[in-house]
Design a protein around this motif. Structure first.
Motif, PDB file in Angstrom:
ATOM      1  N   LEU A 230       0.815  -1.216   0.000  1.00 26.89           N
ATOM      2  CA  LEU A 230       0.000   0.000   0.000  1.00 26.89           C
ATOM      3  C   LEU A 230       0.850   1.267   0.000  1.00 26.89           C
ATOM      4  N   TYR A 231       1.950   1.254   0.751  1.00 31.89           N
ATOM      5  CA  TYR A 231       2.734   2.470   0.939  1.00 31.89           C
ATOM      6  C   TYR A 231       4.050   2.456   0.161  1.00 31.89           C
ATOM      7  N   ASN A 232       4.106   1.688  -0.915  1.00 29.42           N
ATOM      8  CA  ASN A 232       5.349   1.546  -1.656  1.00 29.42           C
ATOM      9  C   ASN A 232       5.317   2.185  -3.045  1.00 29.42           C
ATOM     10  N   SER A 233       4.264   2.907  -3.376  1.00 29.23           N
ATOM     11  CA  SER A 233       4.191   3.542  -4.697  1.00 29.23           C
ATOM     12  C   SER A 233       5.225   4.652  -4.799  1.00 29.23           C
ATOM     13  N   SER A 234       5.759   4.838  -5.993  1.00 30.51           N
ATOM     14  CA  SER A 234       6.849   5.794  -6.192  1.00 30.51           C
ATOM     15  C   SER A 234       6.368   7.227  -6.328  1.00 30.51           C
ATOM     16  N   LEU A 235       5.182   7.417  -6.926  1.00 31.37           N
ATOM     17  CA  LEU A 235       4.771   8.762  -7.328  1.00 31.37           C
ATOM     18  C   LEU A 235       3.254   8.817  -7.436  1.00 31.37           C
ATOM     19  N   LEU A 236       2.707   9.985  -7.175  1.00 27.70           N
ATOM     20  CA  LEU A 236       1.273  10.223  -7.377  1.00 27.70           C
ATOM     21  C   LEU A 236       1.105  11.423  -8.295  1.00 27.70           C
ATOM     22  N   LEU A 237       0.554  11.186  -9.477  1.00 28.83           N
ATOM     23  CA  LEU A 237       0.222  12.264 -10.404  1.00 28.83           C
ATOM     24  C   LEU A 237      -1.192  12.728 -10.069  1.00 28.83           C
ATOM     25  N   MET A 238      -1.334  14.017  -9.796  1.00 27.57           N
ATOM     26  CA  MET A 238      -2.584  14.546  -9.266  1.00 27.57           C
ATOM     27  C   MET A 238      -3.302  15.396 -10.305  1.00 27.57           C
ATOM     28  N   ASN A 239      -4.578  15.080 -10.540  1.00 21.84           N
ATOM     29  CA  ASN A 239      -5.374  15.840 -11.495  1.00 21.84           C
ATOM     30  C   ASN A 239      -5.895  17.114 -10.820  1.00 21.84           C
ATOM     31  N   SER A 240      -4.974  18.040 -10.573  1.00 24.69           N
ATOM     32  CA  SER A 240      -5.335  19.282  -9.882  1.00 24.69           C
ATOM     33  C   SER A 240      -4.441  20.411 -10.357  1.00 24.69           C
ATOM     34  N   HIS A 241      -4.889  21.637 -10.088  1.00 31.36           N
ATOM     35  CA  HIS A 241      -4.131  22.851 -10.436  1.00 31.36           C
ATOM     36  C   HIS A 241      -4.832  24.020  -9.745  1.00 31.36           C
TER      37      HIS A 241
END
Length: 509
Positions: A230-241
């Protein structure tokens, strides 16, 4: 020589021909669009893409292989019929419903024959790109294929994803996306925001995540413990601005790429192009998105829309799933609509929308004022933010009447401030140093280049929630202060309550 040096710098810093596996399992065309627009651009740049989704392409694309999970659609279609009923439920019940839907498409997607064949194959990948939306069990694809995982969120940072990267999100100014608040909350709103955050966190840890854990263990029996996955993802691309969502804290491995899915408009079909060009007074575009099917609208609500539209001098393009008899001459039904291209046309004056995030982004990008009719999930917040920015009017779904629609239509069409505010937000979105699509691909390639980019992980992930909140430190300080106060009070009592000793004079012998 300068050109050669520049070319070598770009070439050395790039990743070519990486093998990327991506899964966007949500049975919603808007979610599919988020994945497809990014992945087709990656394919154009030479990456080999394997794309798992319910919407395979009819014509094969170079470097992009589809793995269809369209078989999950019938089961999820039944769940989608309930969406219009969510307008009056609490944010917590809304969260629970989305969790229920998420579990369904997560398990159905992993159980599909096509995905099972892929899991049993000997294929290898350099990176796994996963849309994160109540589908944490699918994170185990990274372990299975021994590749780093990049997540893409279809919405801004929220209670759903902040905990994955220990991202700070105090309830005092980071609003709950399932509630109709903006960052400037009153005391009562902050109280409710804290309540929603707390209850959703409890539900997440004691219901949603345990359910996802069971799904993961079913399909990946040899995977490490669920918490490790669960806590091992490298990156989070966020659909925000900041042009459409509130500015909030983000860890180094959370990257905002909002607006990346908006591509240069394609050529409109001839008949639609002619219709938009020849409309003398402009066009109002009406769509409730891809997941909300308009044909479930009651006859009463249909009549409200039709009567309100019939009073306009403008023409109306209505994206609707079925034909309607007795429409006024200024209303045209479209069963399918190229929304981005329609909004880009200069003759479109107003967008009547459910307030889905992709529709909101496209609205801002093209500078079109809106009437918002939110129904579920983050739509209420999106419309609340649009009102705050001054380019929208909200008409609650359960309060739709001909009079309210007529007022909203006339107010926006005749008051130039809404258009001016929409253009102002559009200018903010477009004023970026790097195109969002280029930014997204750069960071995906960055993770590949740096073998998971684990140097971006925060030490906060190694702490318990109470340690991150300094509650253990505060407890020690509090205990120390109270201990010192107790000792001081006890000492003072001893000093001031001590009984004086009487001395007697000795007699002379």
């Amino acid at each position: 020589m300068r050109c050669l040096v520049l070319f070598l710098c770009v070439y050395v810093g790039s990743v070519h021909n990486a093998k990327v596996l991506s899964i966007f399992p949500m049975h919603s065309h808007s979610h599919f669009t988020l994945g497809f627009n990014l992945l087709q651009e990656m394919a154009k740049r030479g990456h080999e893409i394997t794309f798992i989704s319910p919407y395979p392409q009819e014509k094969p694309l170079k470097n992009l292989r589809d793995i269809s999970i369209a078989s999950i659609k019938p089961a999820l279609d039944e769940l989608k019929k309930e969406l219009f009923r969510l307008e009056n439920v609490s944010p917590i019940d809304n969260f629970r419903y989305m969790s229920k839907m998420g579990r369904a498409f997560t398990e159905l997607g992993l159980a599909s024959e096509e995905v099972q064949n892929l899991l049993k194959s000997n294929e290898t990948f350099d990176l796994i790109l996963i849309e994160h939306f109540f589908n944490e069990a699918q994170f185990a694809l990274g372990h299975h294929f021994k590749a780093p995982v990049v997540l893409l969120s279809p919405m801004p940072s929220s209670i759903l994803n902040n905990h994955l990267f220990a991202n700070p999100s105090p309830s005092s100014y980071v609003h709950n996306l399932f509630a109709p608040f903006t960052q400037y909350m009153t005391l009562s709103e902050r109280l409710m925001n804290f309540y929603y955050d707390t209850m959703m966190t409890i539900y997440q840890y004691y219901d949603e995540l345990p359910a996802q854990k069971r799904i993961m263990e079913k399909f990946f029996p040899n995977a490490p413990p669920f918490e490790e996955i669960l806590y091992n993802s490298s990156l989070l691309l966020m659909n925000s601005h900041p042009s459409f969502s509130d500015p909030v804290p983000h860890m180094a491995n959370i990257i905002e790429i909002g607006g990346y899915h908006v591509l240069p408009p394609k050529k409109l079909p001839h008949d639609l192009h002619k219709y938009l060009n020849e409309s003398k007074n402009g066009v109002v575009y009406f769509s409730m998105g891809s997941i909300l099917k308009s044909h479930v609208l009651t006859e009463e609500k249909r009549r409200c829309f039709i009567q309100a539209f019939s009073k306009l001098k403008q023409d109306v393009l209505w994206k609707f799933d079925v034909d309607i008899e007795g429409l006024p001459p200024n209303v045209k039904i479209l069963k399918w609509a190229p929304q981005n291209e329609i909004l880009a046309h200069p003759n479109v004056k107003l967008f009547v929308t459910h307030g889905g995030l992709l529709s909101t982004i496209e609205t801002i990008y093209h500078g079109i004022p809106t009437i918002g009719i939110p129904v579920f999930s983050d739509q209420k917040f999106n419309i609340a933010a649009s009102e705050k920015f001054g380019y929208a009017i909200k008409v609650p779904f359960d309060e739709i009447t001909e009079e309210k629609l007529t007022y909203a239509l006339n107010e926006i069409l005749n008051n130039p401030k809404y258009k001016e505010n929409a253009k102002r937000r559009s200018a903010i979105m477009r004023d970026q140093q790097v195109k969002p699509i280029d930014k997204a691909i750069y960071w995906i390639e960055y993770v590949i280049r740096h073998k998971g980019a684990h140097h971006l992980h925060s030490a906060a992930l190694d702490l318990e929630w109470y340690q991150r909140s300094m509650l253990d430190v505060l407890a020690i300080i509090t205990l120390t202060v109270f201990t010192l106060i107790y000792i001081l009070i006890t000492a003072l009592k001893v000093v001031f309550n001590k009984t004086p000793v009487k001395r007697t004079k000795q007699k002379k012998q």
